[in-house]
Design a protein around this motif. Sequence first.
Motif, PDB file in Angstrom:
ATOM      1  N   GLY A   1      24.637   8.137  -6.377  1.00 52.45           N
ATOM      2  CA  GLY A   1      24.317   9.298  -6.818  1.00 52.45           C
ATOM      3  C   GLY A   1      22.929   9.743  -6.416  1.00 52.45           C
ATOM      4  N   GLY A   2      22.152   8.761  -6.060  1.00 48.77           N
ATOM      5  CA  GLY A   2      20.519   8.922  -5.723  1.00 48.77           C
ATOM      6  C   GLY A   2      19.658   9.202  -6.909  1.00 48.77           C
ATOM      7  N   ARG A   3      20.062   8.737  -8.037  1.00 47.83           N
ATOM      8  CA  ARG A   3      19.171   8.587  -9.258  1.00 47.83           C
ATOM      9  C   ARG A   3      19.011   7.097  -9.510  1.00 47.83           C
ATOM     10  NH1 ARG A   3      19.856  13.553 -13.271  1.00 47.83           N
ATOM     11  NH2 ARG A   3      17.730  12.771 -13.792  1.00 47.83           N
ATOM     12  N   ARG A   4      17.639   7.026 -10.003  1.00 45.75           N
ATOM     13  CA  ARG A   4      17.330   5.508 -10.280  1.00 45.75           C
ATOM     14  C   ARG A   4      17.934   5.289 -11.593  1.00 45.75           C
ATOM     15  NH1 ARG A   4      11.289   4.457  -9.970  1.00 45.75           N
ATOM     16  NH2 ARG A   4      12.019   2.371 -10.784  1.00 45.75           N
ATOM     17  N   ASP A   5      17.734   5.911 -12.637  1.00 49.67           N
ATOM     18  CA  ASP A   5      18.281   5.942 -13.906  1.00 49.67           C
ATOM     19  C   ASP A   5      19.425   6.631 -14.205  1.00 49.67           C
ATOM     20  OD1 ASP A   5      18.506   4.860 -16.524  1.00 49.67           O
ATOM     21  OD2 ASP A   5      16.774   6.006 -17.309  1.00 49.67           O
TER      22      ASP A   5
ATOM     23  N   PHE B   1      34.278 -10.397 -25.909  1.00 50.64           N
ATOM     24  CA  PHE B   1      34.693  -9.754 -24.611  1.00 50.64           C
ATOM     25  C   PHE B   1      34.066  -8.268 -24.285  1.00 50.64           C
ATOM     26  CE2 PHE B   1      37.840  -7.880 -21.622  1.00 50.64           C
ATOM     27  CZ  PHE B   1      37.627  -8.676 -20.489  1.00 50.64           C
ATOM     28  N   ALA B   2      34.193  -7.765 -25.323  1.00 49.93           N
ATOM     29  CA  ALA B   2      33.621  -6.196 -25.025  1.00 49.93           C
ATOM     30  C   ALA B   2      32.281  -5.926 -25.003  1.00 49.93           C
ATOM     31  CB  ALA B   2      34.103  -5.235 -26.424  1.00 49.93           C
ATOM     32  N   ALA B   3      31.560  -6.872 -25.764  1.00 48.56           N
ATOM     33  CA  ALA B   3      30.179  -6.927 -25.312  1.00 48.56           C
ATOM     34  C   ALA B   3      29.756  -7.480 -23.831  1.00 48.56           C
ATOM     35  CB  ALA B   3      29.551  -8.073 -26.139  1.00 48.56           C
ATOM     36  N   VAL B   4      30.354  -8.370 -23.427  1.00 50.97           N
ATOM     37  CA  VAL B   4      30.215  -8.873 -21.950  1.00 50.97           C
ATOM     38  C   VAL B   4      30.635  -7.615 -21.108  1.00 50.97           C
ATOM     39  CG1 VAL B   4      31.322 -10.228 -20.097  1.00 50.97           C
ATOM     40  CG2 VAL B   4      30.668 -11.396 -22.235  1.00 50.97           C
ATOM     41  N   VAL B   5      31.757  -6.914 -21.219  1.00 48.77           N
ATOM     42  CA  VAL B   5      32.157  -5.882 -20.499  1.00 48.77           C
ATOM     43  C   VAL B   5      30.969  -4.648 -20.580  1.00 48.77           C
ATOM     44  CG1 VAL B   5      33.863  -4.103 -20.163  1.00 48.77           C
ATOM     45  CG2 VAL B   5      34.601  -6.476 -20.444  1.00 48.77           C
ATOM     46  N   THR B   6      30.593  -4.216 -21.728  1.00 50.21           N
ATOM     47  CA  THR B   6      29.504  -3.353 -21.891  1.00 50.21           C
ATOM     48  C   THR B   6      28.332  -3.611 -21.075  1.00 50.21           C
ATOM     49  OG1 THR B   6      30.289  -2.897 -24.084  1.00 50.21           O
ATOM     50  CG2 THR B   6      28.280  -2.289 -23.519  1.00 50.21           C
ATOM     51  N   ALA B   7      27.841  -4.951 -21.101  1.00 55.40           N
ATOM     52  CA  ALA B   7      26.847  -5.435 -20.301  1.00 55.40           C
ATOM     53  C   ALA B   7      26.937  -5.390 -18.789  1.00 55.40           C
ATOM     54  CB  ALA B   7      26.403  -6.902 -20.834  1.00 55.40           C
ATOM     55  N   LEU B   8      28.437  -5.798 -18.444  1.00 59.06           N
ATOM     56  CA  LEU B   8      28.809  -5.533 -17.017  1.00 59.06           C
ATOM     57  C   LEU B   8      28.699  -4.248 -16.471  1.00 59.06           C
ATOM     58  CD1 LEU B   8      30.253  -6.658 -14.359  1.00 59.06           C
ATOM     59  CD2 LEU B   8      32.278  -5.850 -15.429  1.00 59.06           C
ATOM     60  N   VAL B   9      29.003  -3.127 -17.278  1.00 56.77           N
ATOM     61  CA  VAL B   9      29.043  -1.852 -16.911  1.00 56.77           C
ATOM     62  C   VAL B   9      27.582  -1.396 -17.149  1.00 56.77           C
ATOM     63  CG1 VAL B   9      29.712   0.396 -17.689  1.00 56.77           C
ATOM     64  CG2 VAL B   9      31.149  -1.306 -17.874  1.00 56.77           C
ATOM     65  N   ALA B  10      26.859  -1.595 -17.947  1.00 59.06           N
ATOM     66  CA  ALA B  10      25.423  -1.015 -18.069  1.00 59.06           C
ATOM     67  C   ALA B  10      24.605  -1.504 -17.057  1.00 59.06           C
ATOM     68  CB  ALA B  10      24.948  -1.434 -19.758  1.00 59.06           C
ATOM     69  N   ASP B  11      24.662  -3.133 -16.539  1.00 60.86           N
ATOM     70  CA  ASP B  11      23.666  -3.686 -16.004  1.00 60.86           C
ATOM     71  C   ASP B  11      24.283  -3.688 -14.404  1.00 60.86           C
ATOM     72  OD1 ASP B  11      22.304  -4.300 -18.175  1.00 60.86           O
ATOM     73  OD2 ASP B  11      23.276  -5.999 -18.613  1.00 60.86           O
ATOM     74  N   LEU B  12      25.251  -3.534 -14.247  1.00 58.48           N
ATOM     75  CA  LEU B  12      25.701  -3.674 -12.829  1.00 58.48           C
ATOM     76  C   LEU B  12      26.445  -2.562 -12.231  1.00 58.48           C
ATOM     77  CD1 LEU B  12      27.184  -7.360 -12.839  1.00 58.48           C
ATOM     78  CD2 LEU B  12      25.062  -6.409 -12.068  1.00 58.48           C
ATOM     79  N   ILE B  13      27.633  -1.950 -12.868  1.00 54.64           N
ATOM     80  CA  ILE B  13      28.237  -0.775 -12.515  1.00 54.64           C
ATOM     81  C   ILE B  13      27.239   0.327 -12.669  1.00 54.64           C
ATOM     82  CG2 ILE B  13      30.289   0.563 -12.912  1.00 54.64           C
ATOM     83  CD1 ILE B  13      31.674  -2.105 -13.508  1.00 54.64           C
ATOM     84  N   THR B  14      26.709   0.693 -13.664  1.00 50.57           N
ATOM     85  CA  THR B  14      26.282   1.912 -13.793  1.00 50.57           C
ATOM     86  C   THR B  14      24.916   2.157 -12.643  1.00 50.57           C
ATOM     87  OG1 THR B  14      26.686   1.931 -16.108  1.00 50.57           O
ATOM     88  CG2 THR B  14      24.802   3.281 -15.295  1.00 50.57           C
ATOM     89  N   PRO B  15      24.414   0.933 -12.928  1.00 48.50           N
ATOM     90  CA  PRO B  15      23.045   1.289 -11.528  1.00 48.50           C
ATOM     91  C   PRO B  15      23.899   1.300 -10.141  1.00 48.50           C
ATOM     92  CG  PRO B  15      22.549  -0.791 -12.986  1.00 48.50           C
ATOM     93  CD  PRO B  15      23.852  -0.283 -13.321  1.00 48.50           C
ATOM     94  N   LEU B  16      24.861   0.730  -9.962  1.00 52.69           N
ATOM     95  CA  LEU B  16      25.417   1.002  -8.705  1.00 52.69           C
ATOM     96  C   LEU B  16      25.766   2.385  -8.422  1.00 52.69           C
ATOM     97  CD1 LEU B  16      26.719  -0.373  -6.081  1.00 52.69           C
ATOM     98  CD2 LEU B  16      28.640  -0.695  -7.207  1.00 52.69           C
ATOM     99  N   ILE B  17      26.651   3.139  -9.358  1.00 52.79           N
ATOM    100  CA  ILE B  17      26.944   4.652  -9.583  1.00 52.79           C
ATOM    101  C   ILE B  17      25.844   5.396  -9.451  1.00 52.79           C
ATOM    102  CG2 ILE B  17      27.917   6.312 -10.922  1.00 52.79           C
ATOM    103  CD1 ILE B  17      29.827   4.331 -11.834  1.00 52.79           C
ATOM    104  N   ALA B  18      24.644   5.003 -10.125  1.00 53.78           N
ATOM    105  CA  ALA B  18      23.271   5.566 -10.140  1.00 53.78           C
ATOM    106  C   ALA B  18      22.569   5.665  -8.628  1.00 53.78           C
ATOM    107  CB  ALA B  18      22.366   5.125 -11.057  1.00 53.78           C
ATOM    108  N   ALA B  19      22.938   4.470  -7.780  1.00 53.25           N
ATOM    109  CA  ALA B  19      22.334   4.255  -6.531  1.00 53.25           C
ATOM    110  C   ALA B  19      23.059   5.253  -5.315  1.00 53.25           C
ATOM    111  CB  ALA B  19      22.274   2.808  -6.098  1.00 53.25           C
TER     112      ALA B  19
END
Length: 136
Positions: free
Chosen positions: A46-50, A26-44
């Motif tokens: 914030g104006g930074r691609r990465d 479950f932790a691996a799934v949540v880590t992937a969720l954060v890294a692949d979906l939530i982080t890019p959303l926050i980055a978008a």
Amino acid sequence: MKDFKEFLLRGNLVEMAVGIVIGLAFAAVVTALVADLITPLIAAIGGRRDFSALQFTINKSTFRYAHFINEVISFVVIAAAVFFLVVVPVNKLMERRRTERDVEATTRQCPECLSEIPVGARRCSFCTSEVAPARA
């Protein structure tokens, strides 16, 4: 050797091992969720691609705070999922299964008007109907 075998096959030990394995998955799934979906959303936003490249440097020391933010988000998502998917349902289930009367209760419901009356009352102060004594 027999005692060790009994220890390994004990129910609670096996359940705990299964819980740890499921928790890690479950932790691996949540880590992937954060890294692949939530982080890019926050980055978008914030104006930074990465978003993972966010960092600052002080005296030639690099502080990569994006990783910390990812871990905090992962923790919050895991804590919320555990609370809403495990704790709340188990508490509701235990509340439904509870059969004994609350020992600390100082009031009870009037069977006629459903208002709260003291446990020792023989007459309801709201509807004035006679009430059977509380069961001990």
